[in-house]
Design an enzyme around this catalytic site. Structure first.
Site, short mmCIF file in Angstrom:
data_model
loop_
_atom_site.label_atom_id
_atom_site.label_comp_id
_atom_site.label_asym_id
_atom_site.label_seq_id
_atom_site.Cartn_x
_atom_site.Cartn_y
_atom_site.Cartn_z
N ASP A 61 51.95 6.44 78.49
CA ASP A 61 51.54 5.52 79.53
C ASP A 61 51.76 4.08 79.10
O ASP A 61 50.98 3.56 78.29
CB ASP A 61 50.07 5.77 79.85
CG ASP A 61 49.59 4.84 80.94
OD1 ASP A 61 50.42 4.38 81.73
OD2 ASP A 61 48.37 4.59 81.01
N ASP B 17 55.33 0.84 84.68
CA ASP B 17 54.28 1.77 84.30
C ASP B 17 54.74 3.22 84.35
O ASP B 17 54.77 3.84 85.40
CB ASP B 17 53.10 1.56 85.24
CG ASP B 17 51.92 2.42 84.85
OD1 ASP B 17 51.97 3.02 83.76
OD2 ASP B 17 50.96 2.49 85.62
#
Ligand SMILES: *[C@@H]1O[C@H](CO)[C@@H](O)[C@H](O)[C@H]1NC(C)=O
Ligand SMILES: *[C@@H]1O[C@H](CO)[C@@H](O)[C@H](O)[C@H]1NC(C)=O
Ligand SMILES: *[C@@H]1O[C@H](CO)[C@@H](O)[C@H](O)[C@H]1NC(C)=O
Ligand SMILES: *[C@@H]1O[C@H](CO)[C@@H](O)[C@H](O)[C@H]1NC(C)=O
Ligand SMILES: *[C@@H]1O[C@H](CO)[C@@H](O)[C@H](O)[C@H]1NC(C)=O
Ligand SMILES: *[C@@H]1O[C@H](CO)[C@@H](O)[C@H](O)[C@H]1NC(C)=O
Ligand SMILES: *[C@@H]1O[C@H](CO)[C@@H](O)[C@H](O)[C@H]1NC(C)=O
Ligand SMILES: *[C@@H]1O[C@H](CO)[C@@H](O)[C@H](O)[C@H]1NC(C)=O
Length: 457
Positions: free
Chosen positions: A74, A271
């Site tokens: 992430d 992201d």
């Protein structure tokens, strides 16, 4: 208008909004639990065992105190956690250092990962780090249905507002730095950058994750070295500006809520932990509302025929980044969208509304399947280095993508119908009701602990 969910300490956010930094999204029901999913077919030469779990979660193997975990990667958060009770041999971490402190991250979808902060030895790819701070989030509900047993935050370090572990003020004798800081400190000869290009998997299939490198470029995409270095414009996140979008030849330029003094550019978070993408309402409308049969769901996104051939590009530093039509219109998760559930040929827009926040746009996996991205940590991990930057290289040929869309779409619709037959009606297979907040944003895990994030001047 649905009720707002006041989750977390600082940020209260509505269903339609993303109030803070990100993290991941997850399909709650459509990905089988880890025990039951078939082993992904991985690239045998990849030391990270980089994996694409159903196009929703991109993960790698990480060995903690000798025990393997499958951790989501992430770029939108900074903490590292695993759930030791999900390890194949029920890791006990008896030899880890327990700091005596506890930390908890909660996400916008109301899931949380919390537990004791341990200091452990980890191996990630070919890199071994001793003394890494981590949360052992035993029993966390943030892994449900995702096929993962942990999460590695690859975002900004050195900030108490980007890391709950650092926010605990771990004993100064102990190192509370994020994993990448410790990795680049342990390996001073490794250049402090990582690169990603996410793979595209057939529906319901786990497969190799795509390209993941640390300190070196993929030999397939070395041209990225010649692309513009885009400054990171947030001290807490991999955020930079995009110029706008092109839809069927029309340029759509947004108005930034966070960069009022700049030209019409949008501050965008890169992201890997968000499965789809978010943009201001007027952008999402411009991308989808004129497509045949497109209907706004009254909240956040559009429903439209899965057959819709979109023609959307993101403009970054003057360059076009075409979004493959198979990525721009996606099969919703079970229980997410009543109109789509009732008709197995309806899909949802990959872009949904983003409320004003510290970024204007979140470019999640929808974008990262179409661009090779280099994240240069710079002085985030080495104090004397230059400021962090990102570089992006388009990898999708718009014409080729349009030409192959029909076949790819037929395959995913067939897979979807087969899965609906197996599981019964989609809406009944959802663990949570359609009006349930956590279902409606289940593809988006947003940490709620982050408050106001300041921009770099
Ligand atoms: C454990 O992770 C390593 C990569 O770090 C991988 O090579 C190995 O196959 C993994 N083992 C299992 C059982 O998944
Ligand atoms: C793991 O250990 C915990 C605590 O001892 C126990 O409750 C649990 O059943 C164990 N799980 C497995 C899969 O062995
Ligand atoms: C913990 O450390 C001891 C001493 O080095 C070792 O004998 C033992 O096998 C270790 N236990 C685990 C679970 O790694
Ligand atoms: C997840 O667990 C937390 C407590 O750790 C709880 O407050 C929350 O409601 C749970 N969320 C879901 C979606 O189960
Ligand atoms: C990882 O280590 C293996 C075995 O030593 C080596 O063949 C491989 O090139 C290394 N990979 C990277 C990315 O450094
Ligand atoms: C998933 O992978 C299996 C085995 O590789 C293959 O037989 C199947 O057709 C794939 N499913 C889809 C939807 O492509
Ligand atoms: C997409 O739009 C561009 C103009 O931006 C156009 O040149 C191209 O032909 C369009 N592609 C398709 C498949 O319609
Ligand atoms: C990194 O470098 C930039 C530019 O010199 C500077 O503004 C910034 O404060 C530095 N950040 C850190 C964390 O050292």
């Amino acid at each position: 208008m649905r009720a707002c969910a006041a989750a977390g300490v600082v940020v209260a956010a509505c269903v339609c909004s993303v109030a803070a930094v990100d993290i991941p999204f997850r399909r709650l029901r459509t990905t089988p639990a880890r025990n039951s999913r078939a082993a992904a077919v991985l690239d045998p030469g990849d030391p990270f065992a980089f994996q694409n779990l159903n196009n929703n979660v991109y993960a790698a193997e990480i060995v903690v105190q000798g025990v393997n975990f499958t951790a989501q990667l992430d770029t939108g958060s900074s903490d590292f956690w695993v759930d030791s009770s999900l390890a194949s041999n029920n890791a006990s971490f008896v030899n880890a250092t327990n700091t005596g402190l506890n930390a908890q991250l909660c996400y916008l979808d109301t899931t949380c990962a919390g537990g004791p902060i341990l200091v452990v030895d980890v191996t990630f790819g070919n890199f071994t780090i001793s003394g890494q701070a981590m949360i052992d989030a035993v029993g966390t509900n943030a892994t449900e249905g995702t096929g993962i047993s942990g999460l590695i935050g690859l975002g900004a370090p050195a900030s108490t507002s980007s890391s709950v572990i650092q926010n605990q003020g771990v004993d100064s004798q102990l190192n509370d730095s994020p994993l990448m800081n410790n990795l680049f400190t342990t390996y001073p000869d490794v250049d402090n950058y990582m690169t990603f290009l996410l793979s595209r998997a057939p529906l319901h299939n786990d497969t190799a994750g795509g390209v993941l490198t640390l300190g070196e470029l993929s030999s397939d995409w070395t041209e990225i070295a010649d692309t513009e270095k885009l400054p990171v414009l947030s001290p807490n996140a991999w955020a930079t500006v995009i110029d706008g979008f092109v839809v069927n030849g029309d340029t759509v330029v947004g108005t930034s809520e966070v960069l009022p003094d700049r030209p019409p550019q949008l501050l965008s978070l890169l992201d890997t932990g968000t499965a789809r993408a978010l943009a201001p309402a007027e952008i999402v409308d411009a991308l989808y509302k004129d497509l045949p049969g497109a209907e706004f769901d009254g909240c956040c996104q559009y429903t439209l025929s899965c057959d819709t051939l979109t023609n959307i590009s993101v403009i970054v530093a003057g360059n076009m980044f075409p979004i493959h039509p198979i990525d721009a219109v996606i099969v919703p998760e079970a229980g997410e969208e009543p109109r789509a559930d009732a008709d197995a040929t309806l899909c949802v827009s990959a872009f949904s509304y983003m409320a004003p926040s510290y970024v204007d746009v979140i470019l999640g996996d929808t974008f990262h399947r179409n661009a090779y991205a280099l994240f240069y940590f710079g002085n985030w991990t080495r104090p004397d280095d230059v400021a962090p930057y990102v570089q992006l290289l388009s990898t999708t040929d718009a014409s080729a993508a349009a030409a192959e869309f029909g076949a790819l779409n037929d395959a995913r619709i067939a897979a979807r119908k087969a899965s609906a037959q197996q599981d019964g009606p989609l809406q009944q297979s959802s663990a949570r009701g359609t009006s349930d907040f956590s279902t409606s944003v289940a593809w988006l895990l947003v940490p709620t602990f982050i408050g106001l994030v300041l921009l770099v001047a």
